[in-house]
Motif scaffolding. Sequence first.
Motif, PDB file in Angstrom:
ATOM      1  N   LEU A  84      86.551  30.660 -16.464  1.00 34.05           N
ATOM      2  CA  LEU A  84      85.550  29.901 -15.696  1.00 34.05           C
ATOM      3  C   LEU A  84      84.460  30.813 -15.134  1.00 34.05           C
ATOM      4  O   LEU A  84      83.323  30.377 -14.937  1.00 34.05           O
ATOM      5  N   LEU A  85      84.816  32.076 -14.869  1.00 34.73           N
ATOM      6  CA  LEU A  85      83.828  32.987 -14.293  1.00 34.73           C
ATOM      7  C   LEU A  85      82.661  33.206 -15.257  1.00 34.73           C
ATOM      8  O   LEU A  85      81.492  33.087 -14.869  1.00 34.73           O
ATOM      9  N   SER A  86      82.987  33.483 -16.533  1.00 34.74           N
ATOM     10  CA  SER A  86      81.890  33.719 -17.477  1.00 34.74           C
ATOM     11  C   SER A  86      81.114  32.427 -17.725  1.00 34.74           C
ATOM     12  O   SER A  86      79.899  32.449 -17.930  1.00 34.74           O
ATOM     13  N   LYS A  87      81.818  31.290 -17.670  1.00 32.37           N
ATOM     14  CA  LYS A  87      81.110  30.010 -17.858  1.00 32.37           C
ATOM     15  C   LYS A  87      80.164  29.750 -16.678  1.00 32.37           C
ATOM     16  O   LYS A  87      79.038  29.280 -16.857  1.00 32.37           O
ATOM     17  N   MET A  88      80.625  30.063 -15.469  1.00 35.28           N
ATOM     18  CA  MET A  88      79.768  29.879 -14.294  1.00 35.28           C
ATOM     19  C   MET A  88      78.571  30.838 -14.372  1.00 35.28           C
ATOM     20  O   MET A  88      77.428  30.433 -14.144  1.00 35.28           O
ATOM     21  N   ASN A  89      78.846  32.089 -14.748  1.00 37.01           N
ATOM     22  CA  ASN A  89      77.754  33.057 -14.861  1.00 37.01           C
ATOM     23  C   ASN A  89      76.720  32.618 -15.896  1.00 37.01           C
ATOM     24  O   ASN A  89      75.521  32.827 -15.714  1.00 37.01           O
ATOM     25  N   ALA A  90      77.200  31.990 -16.980  1.00 36.84           N
ATOM     26  CA  ALA A  90      76.270  31.536 -18.024  1.00 36.84           C
ATOM     27  C   ALA A  90      75.357  30.425 -17.491  1.00 36.84           C
ATOM     28  O   ALA A  90      74.252  30.222 -18.002  1.00 36.84           O
ATOM     29  N   ILE A  91      75.802  29.725 -16.478  1.00 42.55           N
ATOM     30  CA  ILE A  91      74.963  28.680 -15.863  1.00 42.55           C
ATOM     31  C   ILE A  91      74.004  29.304 -14.850  1.00 42.55           C
ATOM     32  O   ILE A  91      72.814  28.997 -14.816  1.00 42.55           O
ATOM     33  N   VAL A  92      74.535  30.223 -14.038  1.00 42.62           N
ATOM     34  CA  VAL A  92      73.763  30.727 -12.887  1.00 42.62           C
ATOM     35  C   VAL A  92      72.820  31.886 -13.273  1.00 42.62           C
ATOM     36  O   VAL A  92      71.657  31.903 -12.853  1.00 42.62           O
ATOM     37  N   HIS A  93      73.298  32.833 -14.092  1.00 43.82           N
ATOM     38  CA  HIS A  93      72.511  34.041 -14.351  1.00 43.82           C
ATOM     39  C   HIS A  93      71.124  33.785 -14.954  1.00 43.82           C
ATOM     40  O   HIS A  93      70.146  34.384 -14.502  1.00 43.82           O
ATOM     41  N   PRO A  94      70.999  32.892 -15.962  1.00 41.35           N
ATOM     42  CA  PRO A  94      69.650  32.684 -16.510  1.00 41.35           C
ATOM     43  C   PRO A  94      68.667  32.152 -15.466  1.00 41.35           C
ATOM     44  O   PRO A  94      67.493  32.528 -15.459  1.00 41.35           O
ATOM     45  N   LYS A  95      69.163  31.321 -14.562  1.00 47.90           N
ATOM     46  CA  LYS A  95      68.292  30.776 -13.501  1.00 47.90           C
ATOM     47  C   LYS A  95      67.859  31.873 -12.533  1.00 47.90           C
ATOM     48  O   LYS A  95      66.706  31.916 -12.103  1.00 47.90           O
ATOM     49  N   VAL A  96      68.805  32.743 -12.182  1.00 45.31           N
ATOM     50  CA  VAL A  96      68.465  33.846 -11.271  1.00 45.31           C
ATOM     51  C   VAL A  96      67.477  34.785 -11.986  1.00 45.31           C
ATOM     52  O   VAL A  96      66.506  35.241 -11.386  1.00 45.31           O
ATOM     53  N   GLY A  97      67.713  35.018 -13.285  1.00 46.69           N
ATOM     54  CA  GLY A  97      66.822  35.871 -14.064  1.00 46.69           C
ATOM     55  C   GLY A  97      65.399  35.330 -14.065  1.00 46.69           C
ATOM     56  O   GLY A  97      64.428  36.080 -13.874  1.00 46.69           O
ATOM     57  N   ALA A  98      65.253  34.020 -14.237  1.00 48.12           N
ATOM     58  CA  ALA A  98      63.923  33.398 -14.266  1.00 48.12           C
ATOM     59  C   ALA A  98      63.282  33.460 -12.878  1.00 48.12           C
ATOM     60  O   ALA A  98      62.079  33.743 -12.742  1.00 48.12           O
ATOM     61  N   HIS A  99      64.087  33.228 -11.853  1.00 43.90           N
ATOM     62  CA  HIS A  99      63.593  33.300 -10.471  1.00 43.90           C
ATOM     63  C   HIS A  99      63.115  34.717 -10.154  1.00 43.90           C
ATOM     64  O   HIS A  99      62.062  34.926  -9.561  1.00 43.90           O
ATOM     65  N   PHE A 100      63.897  35.707 -10.612  1.00 43.56           N
ATOM     66  CA  PHE A 100      63.537  37.110 -10.384  1.00 43.56           C
ATOM     67  C   PHE A 100      62.195  37.434 -11.065  1.00 43.56           C
ATOM     68  O   PHE A 100      61.321  38.062 -10.470  1.00 43.56           O
ATOM     69  N   LYS A 101      62.036  36.953 -12.291  1.00 45.80           N
ATOM     70  CA  LYS A 101      60.775  37.231 -13.021  1.00 45.80           C
ATOM     71  C   LYS A 101      59.574  36.677 -12.272  1.00 45.80           C
ATOM     72  O   LYS A 101      58.530  37.322 -12.181  1.00 45.80           O
ATOM     73  N   ARG A 102      59.719  35.460 -11.756  1.00 48.89           N
ATOM     74  CA  ARG A 102      58.616  34.858 -11.000  1.00 48.89           C
ATOM     75  C   ARG A 102      58.343  35.654  -9.729  1.00 48.89           C
ATOM     76  O   ARG A 102      57.208  35.879  -9.346  1.00 48.89           O
ATOM     77  N   TRP A 103      59.402  36.091  -9.082  1.00 51.30           N
ATOM     78  CA  TRP A 103      59.295  36.877  -7.842  1.00 51.30           C
ATOM     79  C   TRP A 103      58.584  38.203  -8.129  1.00 51.30           C
ATOM     80  O   TRP A 103      57.679  38.592  -7.393  1.00 51.30           O
ATOM     81  N   VAL A 104      58.983  38.863  -9.204  1.00 48.22           N
ATOM     82  CA  VAL A 104      58.395  40.171  -9.533  1.00 48.22           C
ATOM     83  C   VAL A 104      56.883  40.046  -9.698  1.00 48.22           C
ATOM     84  O   VAL A 104      56.120  40.872  -9.193  1.00 48.22           O
ATOM     85  N   LYS A 105      56.452  38.991 -10.385  1.00 45.76           N
ATOM     86  CA  LYS A 105      55.009  38.818 -10.661  1.00 45.76           C
ATOM     87  C   LYS A 105      54.193  38.741  -9.385  1.00 45.76           C
ATOM     88  O   LYS A 105      53.015  39.067  -9.374  1.00 45.76           O
ATOM     89  N   LYS A 106      54.826  38.281  -8.309  1.00 47.14           N
ATOM     90  CA  LYS A 106      54.088  38.120  -7.044  1.00 47.14           C
ATOM     91  C   LYS A 106      54.024  39.421  -6.240  1.00 47.14           C
ATOM     92  O   LYS A 106      53.342  39.482  -5.231  1.00 47.14           O
ATOM     93  N   GLN A 107      54.752  40.446  -6.652  1.00 43.60           N
ATOM     94  CA  GLN A 107      54.821  41.667  -5.846  1.00 43.60           C
ATOM     95  C   GLN A 107      53.710  42.636  -6.227  1.00 43.60           C
ATOM     96  O   GLN A 107      53.302  42.708  -7.380  1.00 43.60           O
ATOM     97  N   ASN A 108      53.271  43.354  -5.208  1.00 40.25           N
ATOM     98  CA  ASN A 108      52.258  44.365  -5.447  1.00 40.25           C
ATOM     99  C   ASN A 108      52.720  45.632  -4.727  1.00 40.25           C
ATOM    100  O   ASN A 108      52.494  45.802  -3.538  1.00 40.25           O
ATOM    101  N   ALA A 109      53.435  46.459  -5.452  1.00 37.68           N
ATOM    102  CA  ALA A 109      54.019  47.666  -4.847  1.00 37.68           C
ATOM    103  C   ALA A 109      54.222  48.677  -5.961  1.00 37.68           C
ATOM    104  O   ALA A 109      54.258  48.301  -7.135  1.00 37.68           O
ATOM    105  N   PRO A 110      54.346  49.971  -5.621  1.00 39.97           N
ATOM    106  CA  PRO A 110      54.509  50.967  -6.697  1.00 39.97           C
ATOM    107  C   PRO A 110      55.752  50.719  -7.549  1.00 39.97           C
ATOM    108  O   PRO A 110      55.787  51.052  -8.725  1.00 39.97           O
ATOM    109  N   TYR A 111      56.778  50.167  -6.937  1.00 39.80           N
ATOM    110  CA  TYR A 111      57.973  49.747  -7.682  1.00 39.80           C
ATOM    111  C   TYR A 111      58.691  48.700  -6.857  1.00 39.80           C
ATOM    112  O   TYR A 111      58.383  48.516  -5.672  1.00 39.80           O
ATOM    113  N   ILE A 112      59.590  47.977  -7.494  1.00 39.94           N
ATOM    114  CA  ILE A 112      60.383  47.019  -6.726  1.00 39.94           C
ATOM    115  C   ILE A 112      61.865  47.365  -6.903  1.00 39.94           C
ATOM    116  O   ILE A 112      62.267  47.960  -7.912  1.00 39.94           O
ATOM    117  N   LEU A 113      62.650  46.972  -5.908  1.00 39.37           N
ATOM    118  CA  LEU A 113      64.075  47.286  -5.930  1.00 39.37           C
ATOM    119  C   LEU A 113      64.855  45.991  -6.111  1.00 39.37           C
ATOM    120  O   LEU A 113      64.526  44.967  -5.497  1.00 39.37           O
TER     121      LEU A 113
END
Length: 200
Positions: A84-113
Motif C-alpha cells: 500500500l505504501l508504494s501505491k499511496m506514493n504513486a498517487i501522492v508523489h506526482p502531485k507533489v512533484g507538479a506542485h514543487f515545479k510550480r513553486w520553483v518557477k515563482k522563486q527568484n534566488a541564487p538556488y532553492i533548497l
Amino acid sequence: MKELQKHIIVGITGGIGSGKTTISKYFEGFGIPVYYADLEAKALMNRSKVIKRKLIALFGDDAYINNTLNRDYLRSQIFKEKKLLSKMNAIVHPKVGAHFKRWVKKQNAPYILKEVAIIFENNLQSQYDYIITVIADNEERVKRVMQRDNSSRDSVKAIIRNQFSDQEKIKKSDFVIENNDLEAAKLQAQIIHNNLISNI
Ligand code: ATP
C-alpha cells in the motif's frame, strides 16, 4: 534569444531526527527559499480532491475523518500490507512533484533548497544539482525524536534501521553537515551557502 531561467535545486536530506528541518531554517535565514516536501505532501493529501478520491478508493472511507487525512489508519493499513505504501506514493508523489515545479518557477534566488527525508533510498539524486546530508549520532537522534514525538525508543530505532546509513548517504552527497552541536552546524550551513553562491 533570452535563455530560460534554470533554477539550481539543492536537496537537503538526512535520517529521522538528524535536524534537516532545523538546518533548513538556517538557510531560510540566509534568504534561500525552502520547499518542505513532506509538509507539502501532507497538506496536499488534505487539500487535493483528486488525491482524496484516489486514497479513499485505495484505503476505503476511513482514510479521512471529517475531511482530514486519518494518518493513524493509513499507517496501520500500510503496516499490515506493505504494498500500500508504494501505491499511496504513486498517487501522492506526482502531485507533489507538479506542485514543487510550480513553486520553483515563482522563486527568484541564487538556488532553492528542497527538504526531503528520502532521496537516495528512492534513487532520486538525479533530480538535484547538489545534495546536502545532515548527520548526527544515532543515540542523539533517538533521544531527540523520542522527546519531540513522544515515541518509544524501539519505534525510532526501527525507522532508523529502515533508512540508509549515514555512511551510505555521505558517499553520495556533495556536502555533509554534522549536527550534534547546533552552533557548529549553523557555521557549516553558512560555509556551504557561501560555497554555493560563489560557484553558481
Ligand atoms: P524528521 O526526519 O523526523 O522530520 P528532522 O531531520 O527534520 O526530523 P528536526 O525536526 O529538525 O529533524 O529535529 C528533530 C528534533 O531535534 C527537533 O525537536 C529539534 O528541535 C531537535 N534538534 C535538532 N538539532 C538539534 C541539535 N543540534 N541539538 C539538540 N536538539 C536538536
